[in-house]
Design a protein around this motif. Structure first.
Motif, mmCIF file in Angstrom:
data_model
loop_
_atom_site.group_PDB
_atom_site.id
_atom_site.type_symbol
_atom_site.label_atom_id
_atom_site.label_comp_id
_atom_site.label_asym_id
_atom_site.label_seq_id
_atom_site.Cartn_x
_atom_site.Cartn_y
_atom_site.Cartn_z
ATOM 1 N N TYR A 8 9.203 -5.849 -11.549
ATOM 2 C CA TYR A 8 8.609 -7.122 -11.200
ATOM 3 C C TYR A 8 9.664 -7.895 -10.224
ATOM 4 N N ARG A 9 11.025 -8.227 -10.762
ATOM 5 C CA ARG A 9 11.801 -8.946 -9.845
ATOM 6 C C ARG A 9 11.948 -8.380 -8.498
ATOM 7 N N GLY A 10 11.972 -6.901 -8.119
ATOM 8 C CA GLY A 10 11.904 -6.560 -6.775
ATOM 9 C C GLY A 10 10.851 -6.812 -6.016
ATOM 10 N N VAL A 11 9.557 -6.509 -6.617
ATOM 11 C CA VAL A 11 8.363 -6.689 -5.953
ATOM 12 C C VAL A 11 8.191 -8.139 -5.539
ATOM 13 N N LEU A 12 8.439 -8.974 -6.361
ATOM 14 C CA LEU A 12 8.123 -10.481 -5.957
ATOM 15 C C LEU A 12 9.379 -10.842 -5.186
ATOM 16 N N LEU A 13 10.390 -10.696 -5.185
ATOM 17 C CA LEU A 13 11.595 -11.028 -4.313
ATOM 18 C C LEU A 13 11.353 -10.724 -2.947
ATOM 19 N N ALA A 14 10.706 -9.213 -2.865
ATOM 20 C CA ALA A 14 10.381 -8.841 -1.250
ATOM 21 C C ALA A 14 9.242 -9.240 -0.801
ATOM 22 N N GLY A 15 8.227 -10.050 -1.762
ATOM 23 C CA GLY A 15 7.076 -10.334 -1.241
ATOM 24 C C GLY A 15 6.097 -9.096 -0.796
ATOM 25 N N VAL A 16 6.402 -8.046 -1.757
ATOM 26 C CA VAL A 16 5.501 -6.835 -1.435
ATOM 27 C C VAL A 16 4.069 -6.915 -1.480
ATOM 28 N N PRO A 17 3.080 -6.510 -0.554
ATOM 29 C CA PRO A 17 1.718 -6.729 -0.519
ATOM 30 C C PRO A 17 1.076 -6.202 -1.936
ATOM 31 N N LEU A 18 0.442 -7.082 -2.444
ATOM 32 C CA LEU A 18 -0.237 -6.737 -3.586
ATOM 33 C C LEU A 18 -1.754 -6.675 -3.478
ATOM 34 N N LEU A 19 -2.310 -5.768 -4.095
ATOM 35 C CA LEU A 19 -3.930 -5.463 -4.276
ATOM 36 C C LEU A 19 -4.454 -5.793 -5.765
ATOM 37 N N ASP A 20 -4.914 -6.850 -5.889
ATOM 38 C CA ASP A 20 -5.478 -7.244 -7.338
ATOM 39 C C ASP A 20 -6.976 -6.946 -7.347
ATOM 40 N N VAL A 21 -7.276 -6.090 -8.143
ATOM 41 C CA VAL A 21 -8.590 -5.458 -8.513
ATOM 42 C C VAL A 21 -9.387 -6.204 -9.686
ATOM 43 N N ARG A 22 -8.764 -7.352 -10.006
ATOM 44 C CA ARG A 22 -9.564 -8.041 -10.986
ATOM 45 C C ARG A 22 -10.801 -8.661 -10.480
ATOM 46 N N ALA A 23 -11.569 -9.270 -11.595
ATOM 47 C CA ALA A 23 -12.859 -10.048 -10.884
ATOM 48 C C ALA A 23 -12.248 -11.204 -10.360
ATOM 49 N N PRO A 24 -13.278 -11.574 -9.397
ATOM 50 C CA PRO A 24 -12.974 -12.977 -8.611
ATOM 51 C C PRO A 24 -12.701 -14.069 -9.464
ATOM 52 N N ALA A 25 -13.340 -14.196 -10.472
ATOM 53 C CA ALA A 25 -13.243 -15.424 -11.388
ATOM 54 C C ALA A 25 -11.654 -15.342 -12.013
ATOM 55 N N GLU A 26 -11.181 -14.057 -12.175
ATOM 56 C CA GLU A 26 -9.807 -13.998 -12.896
ATOM 57 C C GLU A 26 -8.697 -14.323 -11.899
ATOM 58 N N PHE A 27 -9.067 -13.812 -10.558
ATOM 59 C CA PHE A 27 -8.134 -14.015 -9.477
ATOM 60 C C PHE A 27 -8.179 -15.620 -9.162
ATOM 61 N N ALA A 28 -9.164 -16.345 -9.222
ATOM 62 C CA ALA A 28 -9.152 -17.693 -8.891
ATOM 63 C C ALA A 28 -8.542 -18.686 -9.961
ATOM 64 N N ARG A 29 -8.653 -18.244 -11.097
ATOM 65 C CA ARG A 29 -7.397 -18.937 -12.164
ATOM 66 C C ARG A 29 -6.073 -18.665 -11.980
ATOM 67 N N GLY A 30 -5.646 -17.641 -11.146
ATOM 68 C CA GLY A 30 -4.223 -17.513 -11.029
ATOM 69 C C GLY A 30 -4.048 -16.290 -10.160
ATOM 70 N N ALA A 31 -2.973 -16.226 -9.370
ATOM 71 C CA ALA A 31 -2.675 -14.947 -8.750
ATOM 72 C C ALA A 31 -1.168 -15.224 -8.164
ATOM 73 N N PHE A 32 -0.673 -14.221 -7.476
ATOM 74 C CA PHE A 32 0.481 -14.265 -6.806
ATOM 75 C C PHE A 32 0.441 -14.686 -5.233
ATOM 76 N N PRO A 33 1.221 -15.249 -4.698
ATOM 77 C CA PRO A 33 1.437 -15.472 -3.113
ATOM 78 C C PRO A 33 1.155 -14.410 -2.525
ATOM 79 N N GLY A 34 0.227 -14.612 -1.459
ATOM 80 C CA GLY A 34 -0.023 -13.385 -0.383
ATOM 81 C C GLY A 34 -0.854 -12.312 -1.165
#
Length: 367
Positions: A8-34
């Motif tokens: 998690y440290r390496g992924v978040l520090l590098a700003g690695v592109p992330l694909l969130d497959v949760r439902a839109p309501a879950e995503f709206a409550r909180g996600a990670f930059p970018g």
């Protein structure tokens, strides 16, 4: 083939592109930059699958999910996931716990598109927990707090410091009654996640202290994590001193000219100016009780005159009137009271250049 990851440290520090497959309501409550949200199921589909799980058990829920996401609907989502994976070959996908939803997307990509795309093991929940720990650790570390009267240019000082984290920038709010911007504030969880990532990056860069602006617990409607806020109240305070005239000019630039430009850029000249003017009126009305009836009436009249003059001529000069009164009779007395209670914590005071040099020296990485 890249493996699934718990880094998690390496992924978040590098700003690695992330694909969130949760439902839109879950995503709206909180996600990670970018992060990009391309859900396996939309909100209604997820609701139906959840009901099936509670009424008929997991096997029925899985079967319903496969039925709902099939045919053209599945093909469209597959195309979106494949497009993301091809555009971001260094990225990862995740769902809430790193479980069935992300596994299904991963399996479908491999079987039907020939794409091996790794997952974040533990999913959103694990990364969120990691970031909460980062903030808790920062709250036990060395902090320097930058204070000063309204319009002192604290944000500009922070922008010149590698060790600084801009709380107001992350919250998209300038922190005062007049601090709302044209853009909406992030969700509380988005704010906390972005803050934690900034804190993590400062720690990884080796700064001896992290510099934060002196803030209340609330930055607009966003709330500072309690541990960090408590630590800020106990940390050394550096006070920047700026002339009254310079502060008036800065307030004019940031809270009038800058705000107007932001609204016009977002909504166009006519609607943008109207929204900007209404935002200033709302801000003034929000402190009416604390101003008192007579002073509020006077300041509102000055504001209306300034807005009318600005609308007809483009000139912002008349805004000086209400800004000067507001600083002298509202913000400055309030800050004077607060500074008196914090006087023992002030370790340095000076002008912008002196304060910037001092904070650089105190926060610089150890040689």
């Amino acid at each position: 083939m890249r493996a699934d990851s718990t880094d998690y440290r390496g992924v978040l520090l590098a700003g690695v592109p992330l694909l969130d497959v949760r439902a839109p309501a879950e995503f709206a409550r909180g996600a990670f930059p970018g992060t990009v949200n391309l859900p396996l199921m939309d909100d209604e589909e997820r609701h139906q699958v959840g009901l099936s799980y509670h009424l008929h058990g997991p096997a029925a829920a899985v079967a319903l999910g496969h039925h709902l996401v099939s045919g053209e609907r599945k093909a469209a989502r597959m195309a979106a996931w494949a497009g993301f994976a091809n555009a971001h070959p260094d990225g990862f996908l995740y769902c809430f716990r790193g479980g069935m939803r992300s596994q299904i997307v991963q399996q479908w990509l491999r079987a039907e598109a020939g794409i091996d795309y790794p997952r974040i093991t533990g999913g959103y929940k694990a990364m969120r927990g990691y970031l909460i720990g980062v903030t808790d650790q920062a709250a036990r570390g060395n902090l320097l707090v930058l204070g000063g009267l309204t319009g002192s240019g604290k944000t500009e000082i922070l922008s010149d410091l590698g060790a600084a984290v801009d709380l107001e920038g992350l919250a998209r709010h300038r922190g005062s009654s007049f601090g709302r911007r044209a853009q909406a504030q992030p969700s509380q969880i988005d704010f906390e996640n972005a803050l934690a990532i900034d804190l993590l990056r400062r720690r990884e860069d080796g700064w001896r202290a992290i510099v934060l602006e002196d803030e209340g617990r609330f930055v607009g409607s966003r709330v500072l994590p309690l541990g960090l806020y408590d630590r800020m109240q106990q940390s050394p305070l550096v006070w920047v001193e700026v002339s009254f005239e310079e502060r008036v000019q800065r307030v004019l630039r940031d809270y009038v000219q800058g705000l107007c430009a932001d609204f016009i850029a977002a909504r166009g000249p006519e609607a943008g100016f109207a929204a900007y003017a209404e935002r200033l009126r709302e801000a003034m009305a929000g402190i009416a009780r604390r101003l008192g009836g007579a002073r509020y009436g006077r300041l509102s009249a000055l504001l209306e005159q300034a807005l009318a003059h600005q609308a007809s001529t483009g000139d912002v000069e008349l805004h000086h009137g209400w800004i000067m009164v507001l600083l002298q009779h509202y913000y400055d007395p309030m800050y004077a009271y607060q500074r008196e209670s914090r006087e023992a914590r002030i370790i340095f005071r000076g002008d912008r250049a002196a304060v910037t040099d001092y904070l650089r020296a105190r926060s610089a990485p150890a040689a």
